[in-house]
Write a protein that holds these residues in place. Structure first.
Motif, short mmCIF file in Angstrom:
data_model
loop_
_atom_site.label_atom_id
_atom_site.label_comp_id
_atom_site.label_asym_id
_atom_site.label_seq_id
_atom_site.Cartn_x
_atom_site.Cartn_y
_atom_site.Cartn_z
N THR A 144 48.07 43.21 35.16
CA THR A 144 49.45 43.53 34.81
C THR A 144 50.38 42.36 35.13
O THR A 144 51.29 42.04 34.34
CB THR A 144 49.92 44.78 35.55
OG1 THR A 144 49.02 45.86 35.28
CG2 THR A 144 51.32 45.19 35.12
N ASP A 145 50.14 41.71 36.26
CA ASP A 145 50.95 40.54 36.63
C ASP A 145 50.81 39.41 35.62
O ASP A 145 51.73 38.60 35.45
CB ASP A 145 50.55 40.03 38.02
CG ASP A 145 50.96 40.99 39.13
OD1 ASP A 145 51.81 41.87 38.87
OD2 ASP A 145 50.42 40.87 40.25
N LEU A 146 49.65 39.36 34.94
CA LEU A 146 49.43 38.32 33.94
C LEU A 146 49.95 38.72 32.56
O LEU A 146 49.79 37.98 31.59
CB LEU A 146 47.94 37.99 33.84
CG LEU A 146 47.32 37.26 35.04
CD1 LEU A 146 45.82 37.12 34.88
CD2 LEU A 146 47.96 35.89 35.22
N PHE A 191 42.06 31.51 38.86
CA PHE A 191 42.88 30.53 38.15
C PHE A 191 43.16 30.94 36.69
O PHE A 191 43.65 30.12 35.91
CB PHE A 191 42.20 29.16 38.18
CG PHE A 191 42.08 28.59 39.57
CD1 PHE A 191 43.19 28.09 40.23
CD2 PHE A 191 40.86 28.61 40.23
CE1 PHE A 191 43.08 27.59 41.52
CE2 PHE A 191 40.74 28.11 41.52
CZ PHE A 191 41.85 27.60 42.17
N ALA A 192 42.84 32.19 36.34
CA ALA A 192 43.06 32.66 34.97
C ALA A 192 44.55 32.64 34.63
O ALA A 192 45.35 33.24 35.34
CB ALA A 192 42.49 34.06 34.79
N PRO A 193 44.93 31.99 33.53
CA PRO A 193 46.35 31.98 33.14
C PRO A 193 46.73 33.16 32.25
O PRO A 193 47.91 33.34 31.95
CB PRO A 193 46.47 30.66 32.36
CG PRO A 193 45.11 30.49 31.74
CD PRO A 193 44.12 31.10 32.68
N ASN A 194 45.74 33.95 31.82
CA ASN A 194 46.02 35.05 30.91
C ASN A 194 45.01 36.17 31.12
O ASN A 194 43.96 35.97 31.76
CB ASN A 194 45.99 34.57 29.45
CG ASN A 194 44.68 33.87 29.10
OD1 ASN A 194 43.61 34.48 29.19
ND2 ASN A 194 44.76 32.60 28.71
N GLY A 203 39.62 38.86 32.36
CA GLY A 203 38.58 39.81 31.95
C GLY A 203 37.22 39.16 31.87
O GLY A 203 36.21 39.76 32.24
N LEU A 204 37.17 37.91 31.39
CA LEU A 204 35.89 37.19 31.31
C LEU A 204 35.33 36.95 32.70
O LEU A 204 34.12 37.12 32.94
CB LEU A 204 36.10 35.86 30.58
CG LEU A 204 34.84 35.04 30.29
CD1 LEU A 204 33.88 35.82 29.40
CD2 LEU A 204 35.22 33.70 29.64
N GLY A 205 36.19 36.57 33.63
CA GLY A 205 35.73 36.35 35.00
C GLY A 205 35.21 37.62 35.64
O GLY A 205 34.17 37.62 36.32
N ILE A 206 35.90 38.74 35.42
CA ILE A 206 35.46 40.03 35.96
C ILE A 206 34.14 40.44 35.31
O ILE A 206 33.26 41.01 35.97
CB ILE A 206 36.53 41.11 35.73
CG1 ILE A 206 37.84 40.73 36.43
CG2 ILE A 206 36.04 42.45 36.22
CD1 ILE A 206 37.71 40.52 37.92
N LEU A 240 34.60 34.52 39.82
CA LEU A 240 35.74 34.66 40.73
C LEU A 240 36.69 33.47 40.63
O LEU A 240 37.92 33.64 40.63
CB LEU A 240 35.24 34.81 42.16
CG LEU A 240 34.52 36.13 42.45
CD1 LEU A 240 33.78 36.06 43.77
CD2 LEU A 240 35.52 37.28 42.46
N VAL A 241 36.14 32.27 40.55
CA VAL A 241 36.99 31.08 40.38
C VAL A 241 37.77 31.18 39.08
O VAL A 241 38.97 30.88 39.02
CB VAL A 241 36.13 29.80 40.43
CG1 VAL A 241 36.97 28.59 40.03
CG2 VAL A 241 35.54 29.60 41.82
#
Length: 418
Positions: A40-42, A96-99, A104-107, A91-92
């Motif tokens: 949500t913050d993103l 650092f995900a900007p969007n 979602g890809l990292g998760i 996790l990295v």
């Protein structure tokens, strides 16, 4: 009276077998509650944030496809090291995900890693723990995961409070992955320590030499599903319903709390107390399964989960709904807790002794499919009709699942020592 398995020394493998699991699961437990907040913050909408949170389960379901093949080819320890590395990558990327997309890809990567890590430890317990101790060992493994999921959110809350940064919770998982990898590298490898014992048992069962069939080790998920369809279409359906009721409980309780107007702090306290009750019963369930058979926990757990869901629906219009919610939340935790390790134990009973990983991958896939479908079913039924109707429907499904288990557990997974 001699021990059932004189070569098995549980205390000597408890630390190297369970500590990496505790570290990994604590890290995962720390990020699960904050994924929707970060999304949500993103800039994600509520629906997209829910989808991103579901990527953990989706990743686990997809990860079940190659996990059995991977563990069969490289071994449990290497598979878990690889899973920890993949989780670190995810996790990295998440930190650092900007969007929302990259988050979602990292998760999703973290979910993939969880599937391989859990399957590897499940395969180890199946291979090395004698059947006389199997349910207790796997219930302890399940309890270790639950302890991590219980402790993780509290660590997450503390770190976020200190730093003021919601994404700081991801670093707890980073530390957990690094800690798991370090313990895997530094502590004695239980797979190597008890390799001779497994070979000896396999030789005894086969009357001489014991080798793993090459085709068996190379079997992938879909080949295993086809080869073992008789079991998976019967007992696998029952296990998928168990997984679905467990997953729906985690979704319905917070939604129910919102629907009756409980404050966030009250909801967290009630569900936290219920989680402690859930965790406290894991070893008792293992004792019952080892002494009396798998059905003695499978049936009460499934009936309890079904009745608890139906109870929520029946009390939706009664006065004192807050009190009923507390009672039913604890009741559902009791039902779930007594069945800790049940699905892993039944999977271990059904798996080939010499090379369990391919079958366990297929078994976990059926379970995770049920777990992944449950939140979607709850959301859909709630949107179309109502939350009480969703709870009642899942409750009836639970009673159907109890009937399936009653019919097929004695046939396929009695838990008797042979």
């Amino acid at each position: 009276m001699t021990n059932a398995a004189p070569e098995f020394r549980w205390r000597s493998i408890a630390l190297p077998a369970l500590l990496p699991t505790l570290l990994f699961s604590t890290g995962e437990g720390a990020i699960l509650p904050i994924i929707p907040v970060v999304a949500t913050d993103l800039g994600a909408t509520l629906a997209v944030a829910g989808l991103i949170a579901a990527m953990v389960m989706i990743g686990e379901l997809v990860g079940d496809v190659p996990s059995g093949w991977i563990v069969a080819r490289v071994g449990e320890r290497v598979a878990m090291l690889g899973a920890s590395s993949l989780a670190l990558l995810g996790l990295v990327l998440s930190v650092f995900a900007p969007n929302p997309f990259l988050l979602g890809l990292g998760i999703f990567f973290a979910g993939l890693a969880t599937a391989v890590f859990a399957l590897a430890r499940h395969a180890f317990m199946t291979s090395f723990v004698p059947i006389a101790y199997r349910a207790r060992a796997l219930s302890t493994l399940g309890g270790t995961f639950r302890l991590g999921y219980l402790v993780g959110p509290f660590l997450s809350a503390a770190v976020i409070h200190i730093t003021g940064d919601t994404k700081a919770a991801f670093w707890i998982f980073v530390v957990g992955c690094l800690g798991a990898a370090i313990t895997l590298l530094l502590l004695p490898d239980p797979e190597t320590t008890f390799g001779a014992a497994r070979l000896s048992r396999a030789q005894t069962n086969t009357g001489g030499t014991a080798t793993v069939a090459p085709t068996e080790a190379r079997m992938g998920l879909f080949s295993t599903l086809a080869a073992r369809r008789d079991v998976l279409l019967r007992l696998g359906v029952g296990s998928a319903i168990v997984a679905a009721l467990r997953a729906s409980r985690q979704v319905i309780l917070p939604l129910w709390a919102v629907s009756i107007g409980l404050a966030d702090t009250q909801t967290a306290l009630i569900i936290g107390i219920a989680s402690i009750v859930d965790f406290g019963l894991f070893y008792a369930g293992g004792q019952i399964m080892d002494r009396f058979g798998r059905l003695w926990t499978a049936l009460p757990s499934m009936i309890g989960l079904g009745v608890g869901h139906i109870g929520l629906a029946l009390t939706s219009g009664l006065p004192g709904r807050e009190g009923w919610f507390i009672v039913l939340a604890v009741f559902l935790s009791l039902a779930n807790g007594i069945g800790a390790g049940m699905l892993m134990t039944m999977g271990a009973d059904l798996a080939p002794r010499r090379d369990p990983a391919p079958f366990l991958g297929a078994w976990r896939f059926t379970n995770d499919a049920g777990a992944a479908a449950a939140p979607v079913a709850v959301a859909g039924l709630t949107a179309l009709i109502s939350l009480p109707f969703a709870a009642a429907t899942l409750g009836v499904l639970g009673l159907v699942g109890a009937g399936v288990l009653l019919r097929y557990v004695p046939r396929f997974a009695s838990g008797r020592t042979t």
